[in-house]
Design an enzyme around this catalytic site. Sequence first.
Site, PDB file in Angstrom:
ATOM      1  N   SER A 189       0.781  -1.245   0.000  1.00 58.86           N
ATOM      2  CA  SER A 189       0.000   0.000   0.000  1.00 58.86           C
ATOM      3  C   SER A 189       0.808   1.289   0.000  1.00 58.86           C
ATOM      4  O   SER A 189       0.223   2.363  -0.144  1.00 58.86           O
ATOM      5  CB  SER A 189      -0.953   0.016   1.201  1.00 58.86           C
ATOM      6  OG  SER A 189      -2.189  -0.543   0.837  1.00 58.86           O
ATOM      7  N   LYS A 247       0.139   3.706  -2.793  1.00 59.49           N
ATOM      8  CA  LYS A 247      -0.865   4.763  -2.746  1.00 59.49           C
ATOM      9  C   LYS A 247      -0.218   6.145  -2.736  1.00 59.49           C
ATOM     10  O   LYS A 247      -0.869   7.136  -3.087  1.00 59.49           O
ATOM     11  CB  LYS A 247      -1.775   4.563  -1.531  1.00 59.49           C
ATOM     12  CG  LYS A 247      -2.685   3.334  -1.641  1.00 59.49           C
ATOM     13  CD  LYS A 247      -3.584   3.210  -0.414  1.00 59.49           C
ATOM     14  CE  LYS A 247      -4.648   2.119  -0.605  1.00 59.49           C
ATOM     15  NZ  LYS A 247      -4.127   0.762  -0.495  1.00 59.49           N
ATOM     16  N   SER A 271      -6.211   3.284   4.312  1.00 64.34           N
ATOM     17  CA  SER A 271      -5.693   2.453   3.221  1.00 64.34           C
ATOM     18  C   SER A 271      -6.802   1.812   2.402  1.00 64.34           C
ATOM     19  O   SER A 271      -6.709   0.645   2.000  1.00 64.34           O
ATOM     20  CB  SER A 271      -4.743   1.378   3.768  1.00 64.34           C
ATOM     21  OG  SER A 271      -3.786   1.018   2.811  1.00 64.34           O
TER      22      SER A 271
END
Length: 345
Positions: free
Chosen positions: A53, A56, A110
């Site tokens: 993640s 991102k 997230s």
Amino acid sequence: MIGGAALDTAGLVVPAGVAAPPRVTATSWLVADLDSGQVLGGCGPHEYGTPASVQKLLLAATMLPKLDPKQTVTVTDADMNIEPGSSAVGLVAGGRYTIETIWLGLLLNSGNEAANALARLGSGTDSAAGVRAMNEQAHHLGALQTHAVTPSGLDGKGQFTSAYDLALIARACFAQPTFRRYALTEQTSIPVQPAQRTKGFEIQNENQLIYRYPGALGGKTGFTDLARHTYVGAAERGGRRLVVTLLGAESAPARGWEQGAALLDWGFTLPRDAAVGRLVEPGELTATPSAVPSALAAPGAPRPAAASGPARTGSEWLWSVTAVSGATVVALLGGLLWRRRRRMP
């Protein structure tokens, strides 16, 4: 080698004569100055890894300037197409949210559905176009070892990055005031959706650095079974802003953010002129998006383990860290026997 010849190592590289950095479980890491771009040290800074993640952040670097945070938008069924059991903030198809709320759902909790929505909205077409824009942005930043396949960091065949590239991406994020504000937001509300009969609720920032590290500026956590723990964090001390990036960490004996905090502590002890390389500036490199510079090993090329040779420093001690083996990298980045894994924040 991008950023300097000293960064061409699978092992440890630190300035001569400085104290040893703390031992961490991450297979690769880097500490750099957000403002000057000086690289203070690292381990396998150009080794390929899987982002989870922290990808991102590339989405944020790409789409934040393109989207009006006050605009209200509708989440679509396509946005909700995420791997079952993976990280989600709780948006609903047909729900109406401000762009800012979706950003906070992405960076605090997230949310993978939030990533899909922002990639779609930022591209003006769909999330696949958003991923293409992310890859174009990575190239512009000089992150030539980064290739996104999903906007969220959910594992995808041929998706990779490096500790060095993550520092370039983080630097672009922290240059944006809106990102800095989002990254330090501790909690926010996801509004009620009457038409979908869903209640409103609160979400909290999952990055423990902002609660427990004096001077924290924020960052991003990541985890998949394939990537293990990944982390990007930044902090300010004495007028100096540092960023730490790490890939392939285990959560014991210290969690990802704790390993990042320890490396930040080490970085702040170094003299301001101590450096082993630098972060390139956006637009500095002119290679085509598909090119891998000859100075960089292509994904899957075997390299020595990080613990297999002496560190590039004035001392003689060795760095104790397990590097990804050539066979693992082949499977990881070449896609052999690849399968999607569950994504957690």
